[in-house]
Motif scaffolding. Sequence first.
Motif: not given
Length: 504
Positions: A31-35, A194-207
Amino acid sequence: MLDLAYENPKPKVIAGAKGDWELVIGLEVHAQVATSAKLFSGASTKFGAEPNSNVAFVDAGMPGMLPVINEGCVSQAVRTGLGLNAEINLFSAFDRKNYFYPDLPQGYQISQLYHPIVGEGEVLVEMGNGQARLVRIERIHLEQDAGKSIHDMDPNMSFVDLNRTGVALMEIVSRPDVRGPEEAAAFVGKLRQILRYLGTCDGNMQNGNMRADVNVSVCKPGDYEKYQATQDFSHLGTRCEIKNMNSMRFIQAAIMVEANRQIAILEDGGSVDQETRLYDADKNETRSMRSKEEAHDYRYFPCPDLLPLEIEQSWVDDIKADLPELPDAKKARFISDFKLSDYDASVLTAEAENAAYFEEVANGNDGKLAANWVINELFGRLKKDDDKGISESPVNPAQLAGIISLITKGDISGKIAKDLFEIVYTEGGDPSEIVEARGMKQVTDTGAIESAVDKIIAENPAQVEKAKANLKLAGWFVGQVMKATGGKANPKAVNEIVAKKLAE
Ligand code: ADP
Ligand code: MG
């Protein structure tokens, strides 16, 4: 852990030519870290930028450059661990994983092999009908992503884009607790949620911001229970790892073809080689990428450029105090506070934004009615409108709450409410003002309804005779009265008055 009552789903059983087989699956989700910045440099992580524009000297592997850890990435990993009920390791360390690849200019990836930042956790994977699997998480470690080689832009040359080089990834490793293709997809879906709720990964699987390596093995019925009792892997079959899956549909298809491939080998008296495979969606088959013998010897060793990562418990506690309400807790609360069905609560909590919208609508209104309106009317309308998301909804929660309270007060019927919703959706405005201004109020005045009923009865003597003989036909009168009043008569009152008059 949350106290939710559930039953374990049955494992997927595949009938081979010589008997039944069961599936065992473990996933490694990247999971790419959202930063905004990379793990060890200040370069931007923005997706879709001009190739090689987001590259710091350290990402390009320039000699003498030193990596500097980005605190934001560390706190995101801790936050993710806490969100998965996991143990947070106050001491962790970075290792070099050495290999050559054109899109890896350093010649190694910095990862955490020996001391990951997050230890054991768990994810509840719900499968509907009160069935769920508690999948154990083994670890989460931080690592750098590699760049991208592009082979299809020129017939004679390959290109390298280093924008992704050094971007922070969290590798979330599950135990082999997943027992079927649907469960595997649901596990990835639940992690993503869960990761999207946390805001730690945008979860965009296509990208490719979230992708999974899927480990698959097969065993005979009964063997998995032996593994569970002892945690001894020798009870399980040899696994193959299918790399880099970023679609729920392909994850499921790949698991099934891979399992069937292994079963055919085993039933033929052969043995499965532990190897890394790739899934080819066009041919619906998996192909060997490299076998264990050819597996890279990564020569892992502690990265001499980085000190071990030591964090304070108080810092972890601060992150914990800042966690949002997570999907399982929110869903349980929606069921108890708003008396929603399991299904409605799942739909409404799928995305944090939808849940927040619903709560605003439901506060002070009937919860079930609010759920129906949000799910059926609003989501349905947004879908028809170019598949808009809730953030683009032209109807805000206060407006929808207004419409619903007009229904509950008996000011408008359900049918008129749909017309009103369409007006608010397309023109905007305050629902109760629109109802006043356009004369949409429901007629509850029994005198007015009574005279409308009398008129229809007087005009249709033949129908009256029939309805007196067969009370089921009274519905026709109700329909006529509703029509005559433009749908504004209170249907309950109309029903009562029609029944009374026909009985006279
Ligand atoms: P390695 O060190 O070779 O990467 P790990 O023990 O870290 O192996 O396991 C990698 C992944 O493979 C984990 O997600 C784990 O749950 C899964 N796994 C291990 N054994 C099996 C098996 N027999 N069948 C399916 N998955 C497995
Ligand atoms: Mg591993």
